[in-house]
Design a protein around this motif. Structure first.
Motif, PDB file in Angstrom:
ATOM      1  N   LEU A 144       0.674  -1.494   0.077  1.00 18.78           N
ATOM      2  CA  LEU A 144       0.019   0.007   0.035  1.00 18.78           C
ATOM      3  C   LEU A 144       0.857   1.212   0.007  1.00 18.78           C
ATOM      4  O   LEU A 144       0.448   2.431  -0.574  1.00 18.78           O
ATOM      5  N   ASP A 145       2.210   1.134   0.638  1.00 19.86           N
ATOM      6  CA  ASP A 145       2.734   2.133   0.466  1.00 19.86           C
ATOM      7  C   ASP A 145       3.227   2.790  -0.883  1.00 19.86           C
ATOM      8  O   ASP A 145       3.658   3.838  -1.027  1.00 19.86           O
ATOM      9  N   SER A 146       3.306   1.978  -1.728  1.00 13.05           N
ATOM     10  CA  SER A 146       3.718   2.219  -3.255  1.00 13.05           C
ATOM     11  C   SER A 146       2.257   2.584  -4.156  1.00 13.05           C
ATOM     12  O   SER A 146       2.257   2.964  -5.321  1.00 13.05           O
ATOM     13  N   GLN A 147       1.148   2.638  -3.247  1.00 13.31           N
ATOM     14  CA  GLN A 147      -0.058   2.844  -4.056  1.00 13.31           C
ATOM     15  C   GLN A 147      -0.756   4.241  -3.755  1.00 13.31           C
ATOM     16  O   GLN A 147      -0.154   4.605  -2.588  1.00 13.31           O
ATOM     17  N   PRO A 148      -1.564   4.872  -4.508  1.00 15.38           N
ATOM     18  CA  PRO A 148      -2.199   6.110  -4.504  1.00 15.38           C
ATOM     19  C   PRO A 148      -3.350   6.096  -3.437  1.00 15.38           C
ATOM     20  O   PRO A 148      -4.305   6.048  -3.807  1.00 15.38           O
ATOM     21  N   VAL A 149      -2.737   5.894  -2.330  1.00  9.91           N
ATOM     22  CA  VAL A 149      -3.818   5.852  -1.053  1.00  9.91           C
ATOM     23  C   VAL A 149      -3.594   6.653   0.043  1.00  9.91           C
ATOM     24  O   VAL A 149      -2.388   6.970   0.381  1.00  9.91           O
ATOM     25  N   SER A 150      -4.644   7.323   0.571  1.00  8.44           N
ATOM     26  CA  SER A 150      -4.490   8.404   1.589  1.00  8.44           C
ATOM     27  C   SER A 150      -3.798   7.535   3.105  1.00  8.44           C
ATOM     28  O   SER A 150      -4.239   6.385   3.269  1.00  8.44           O
ATOM     29  N   ASN A 153      -6.288   6.018   5.387  1.00  7.31           N
ATOM     30  CA  ASN A 153      -6.882   4.859   5.011  1.00  7.31           C
ATOM     31  C   ASN A 153      -6.129   3.730   4.933  1.00  7.31           C
ATOM     32  O   ASN A 153      -6.629   2.441   4.774  1.00  7.31           O
ATOM     33  N   LYS A 154      -4.788   3.711   4.847  1.00 10.59           N
ATOM     34  CA  LYS A 154      -3.806   2.659   4.641  1.00 10.59           C
ATOM     35  C   LYS A 154      -4.110   1.607   5.730  1.00 10.59           C
ATOM     36  O   LYS A 154      -4.440   0.258   5.112  1.00 10.59           O
ATOM     37  N   LYS A 155      -4.006   1.795   6.854  1.00 12.33           N
ATOM     38  CA  LYS A 155      -4.082   0.857   7.802  1.00 12.33           C
ATOM     39  C   LYS A 155      -5.386   0.305   7.963  1.00 12.33           C
ATOM     40  O   LYS A 155      -5.482  -0.985   8.056  1.00 12.33           O
ATOM     41  N   ILE A 156      -6.601   0.982   7.777  1.00 10.47           N
ATOM     42  CA  ILE A 156      -7.933   0.522   7.712  1.00 10.47           C
ATOM     43  C   ILE A 156      -7.713  -0.584   6.670  1.00 10.47           C
ATOM     44  O   ILE A 156      -8.478  -1.844   6.561  1.00 10.47           O
ATOM     45  N   ILE A 157      -7.555  -0.195   5.486  1.00 14.14           N
ATOM     46  CA  ILE A 157      -7.421  -1.068   3.971  1.00 14.14           C
ATOM     47  C   ILE A 157      -6.788  -2.450   4.530  1.00 14.14           C
ATOM     48  O   ILE A 157      -7.200  -3.376   3.956  1.00 14.14           O
ATOM     49  N   LEU A 160      -8.867  -4.349   6.850  1.00 20.74           N
ATOM     50  CA  LEU A 160     -10.303  -4.888   6.335  1.00 20.74           C
ATOM     51  C   LEU A 160     -10.167  -5.892   5.126  1.00 20.74           C
ATOM     52  O   LEU A 160     -11.090  -6.537   4.966  1.00 20.74           O
ATOM     53  N   SER A 161      -8.997  -5.583   4.343  1.00 23.48           N
ATOM     54  CA  SER A 161      -8.858  -6.494   3.313  1.00 23.48           C
ATOM     55  C   SER A 161      -8.582  -8.022   3.701  1.00 23.48           C
ATOM     56  O   SER A 161      -8.782  -8.988   3.012  1.00 23.48           O
ATOM     57  N   GLY A 162      -8.056  -8.309   4.947  1.00 24.48           N
ATOM     58  CA  GLY A 162      -7.910  -9.310   5.558  1.00 24.48           C
ATOM     59  C   GLY A 162      -6.975 -10.059   4.495  1.00 24.48           C
ATOM     60  O   GLY A 162      -7.047 -11.511   4.460  1.00 24.48           O
ATOM     61  N   GLY A 163      -5.976  -9.761   3.962  1.00 25.90           N
ATOM     62  CA  GLY A 163      -4.864 -10.070   3.083  1.00 25.90           C
ATOM     63  C   GLY A 163      -5.371 -10.510   1.611  1.00 25.90           C
ATOM     64  O   GLY A 163      -4.724 -11.085   0.916  1.00 25.90           O
ATOM     65  N   ASN A 164      -6.547 -10.033   1.229  1.00 32.67           N
ATOM     66  CA  ASN A 164      -7.388 -10.007   0.173  1.00 32.67           C
ATOM     67  C   ASN A 164      -6.669  -8.830  -0.851  1.00 32.67           C
ATOM     68  O   ASN A 164      -7.262  -7.821  -0.695  1.00 32.67           O
ATOM     69  N   VAL A 165      -6.084  -9.166  -1.821  1.00 34.95           N
ATOM     70  CA  VAL A 165      -5.328  -7.956  -2.560  1.00 34.95           C
ATOM     71  C   VAL A 165      -6.578  -7.319  -3.504  1.00 34.95           C
ATOM     72  O   VAL A 165      -6.879  -6.052  -3.543  1.00 34.95           O
ATOM     73  N   ARG A 166      -7.559  -8.164  -3.997  1.00 39.79           N
ATOM     74  CA  ARG A 166      -8.636  -7.873  -4.775  1.00 39.79           C
ATOM     75  C   ARG A 166      -9.496  -6.789  -3.795  1.00 39.79           C
ATOM     76  O   ARG A 166      -9.887  -5.673  -4.271  1.00 39.79           O
ATOM     77  N   LEU A 167      -9.852  -7.109  -2.734  1.00 43.82           N
ATOM     78  CA  LEU A 167     -10.773  -6.381  -1.825  1.00 43.82           C
ATOM     79  C   LEU A 167      -9.821  -4.994  -1.718  1.00 43.82           C
ATOM     80  O   LEU A 167     -10.434  -4.061  -1.530  1.00 43.82           O
ATOM     81  N   ALA A 168      -8.616  -4.971  -1.296  1.00 42.88           N
ATOM     82  CA  ALA A 168      -7.787  -3.945  -0.890  1.00 42.88           C
ATOM     83  C   ALA A 168      -8.048  -3.109  -2.312  1.00 42.88           C
ATOM     84  O   ALA A 168      -7.952  -1.962  -1.892  1.00 42.88           O
ATOM     85  N   MET A 169      -7.864  -3.670  -3.399  1.00 39.05           N
ATOM     86  CA  MET A 169      -7.931  -2.644  -4.729  1.00 39.05           C
ATOM     87  C   MET A 169      -9.286  -1.925  -4.791  1.00 39.05           C
ATOM     88  O   MET A 169      -9.322  -0.937  -4.988  1.00 39.05           O
TER      89      MET A 169
END
Length: 305
Positions: A144-150, A153-157, A160-169
């Motif tokens: 997530l550090d390499s992604q355009p995310v605030s 929201n980073k730690k929440i994502i 919440l994603s539970g290791g699911n990359v699709r859900l994180a996206m």
């Protein structure tokens, strides 16, 4: 390879007995399907998201059965990939079950699901189950550090994603605060026993579930994160290990308002509600029961005198 997935229903046409289900779609609907498949091929983590595609209906299973019955010129195995089989309605799943019970020769079925519990026990019993571990939270945070995310929201994502990359996206897509002032007000309603307002929340969340069940699950998991943050801050108000960083002050007050609150019990009630909704138990009744139970926990165990 035969690929089976949910597509939208054309309200202007009756596709119940359609020989070619995709043939019932409007040009706009068909284009949305093509675009979704193209995005999926470019990045499988995107998943397949088609507006209005809420279930896999019986015409698609009937077409699959016809296709599997055709004489093939080529040799070798066929693979039927069913994407999100939990989107099959009861009629569709029963029809699929008959195929799984007596599969054609040299045919392998692969059902990819994130909610296996929503499938019928008889369907699951016909399958050999493989579980894949999610991405570790630390690895997810580094990605997530390499992604355009605030930053808020980073730690929440990550959690919440539970290791699911699709859900994180998916969670990154809007990059809007996942917990906002409305969510804070929701907790005030529960703590204050504001049942008229909570009944309106039940109605709104139930409508949301009919449109997108995953969106409701997200709200319920946000409730779990909120309680976990409060539990951490109840032990250490300065702890950096919380998800809703931007609401630290509010969470500290929330945790301070409660004494000996049974966080684990409250979280278990939310998880039970998620399971019930995933199994198609009446959503408004489950949400009402959940809100009343958490309110009762606050009144009986948590409020400081």
């Amino acid at each position: 390879l035969i690929f089976l997935y949910a597509v939208p229903r054309n309200a202007q046409k009756d596709d119940k007995e359609a020989a070619e289900p995709l043939g019932t779609l409007t040009e706009t609907q068909f284009q949305s399907v093509e675009d979704a498949i193209k995005r999926f091929r470019e990045n499988v983590y995107q998943g397949i998201h088609i507006s209005g595609a809420n279930n896999i209906r019986i015409p698609y299973i009937r077409k699959l059965k016809r296709d599997l019955g055709l004489v093939r010129a080529e040799k070798g195995y066929r693979v039927v990939l069913v994407y999100l089989p939990e989107l099959m309605n009861t009629e569709s799943e029963n029809a699929m079950l008959k195929i799984l019970e007596e599969p054609p020769e040299q045919t392998v079925f692969v059902l990819t699901t994130e909610r296996a519990s929503e499938l019928l026990p008889t369907t699951r019993s016909r399958c050999q189950i493989y579980r894949f571990n999610g991405v570790a939270e630390g690895d997810m945070m580094r990605w997530l550090d390499s992604q355009p995310v605030s930053s808020e929201n980073k730690k929440i994502i990550a959690r919440l994603s539970g290791g699911n990359v699709r859900l994180a996206m998916e969670l990154m897509a809007s990059d809007t605060p996942l917990a906002d002032q409305t969510f804070v007000e929701f907790w005030r309603q529960i703590a204050g026993g504001q049942f008229i307002e909570l009944s309106q929340t039940v109605d709104a969340w139930s409508r949301l579930a009919r449109e997108n069940k995953d969106a409701l699950f997200l709200k319920l998991r946000m409730m779990i994160l909120w309680l976990r943050d409060a539990q951490i801050l109840a032990l250490d108000p300065e702890s950096p290990d919380i998800s809703n960083i931007q609401y630290r002050t509010t969470l500290v007050r929330f945790a301070g308002f409660l004494a000996a609150f049974p966080y684990h019990e409250a979280i278990l009630k939310i998880e039970t509600t998620i399971k019930g909704i995933s199994q198609y138990v009446h959503t408004p009744a489950l949400l009402t029961h959940l809100f009343v139970e958490i309110y009762a926990l606050i009144k009986v165990y948590g409020v400081k005198k």
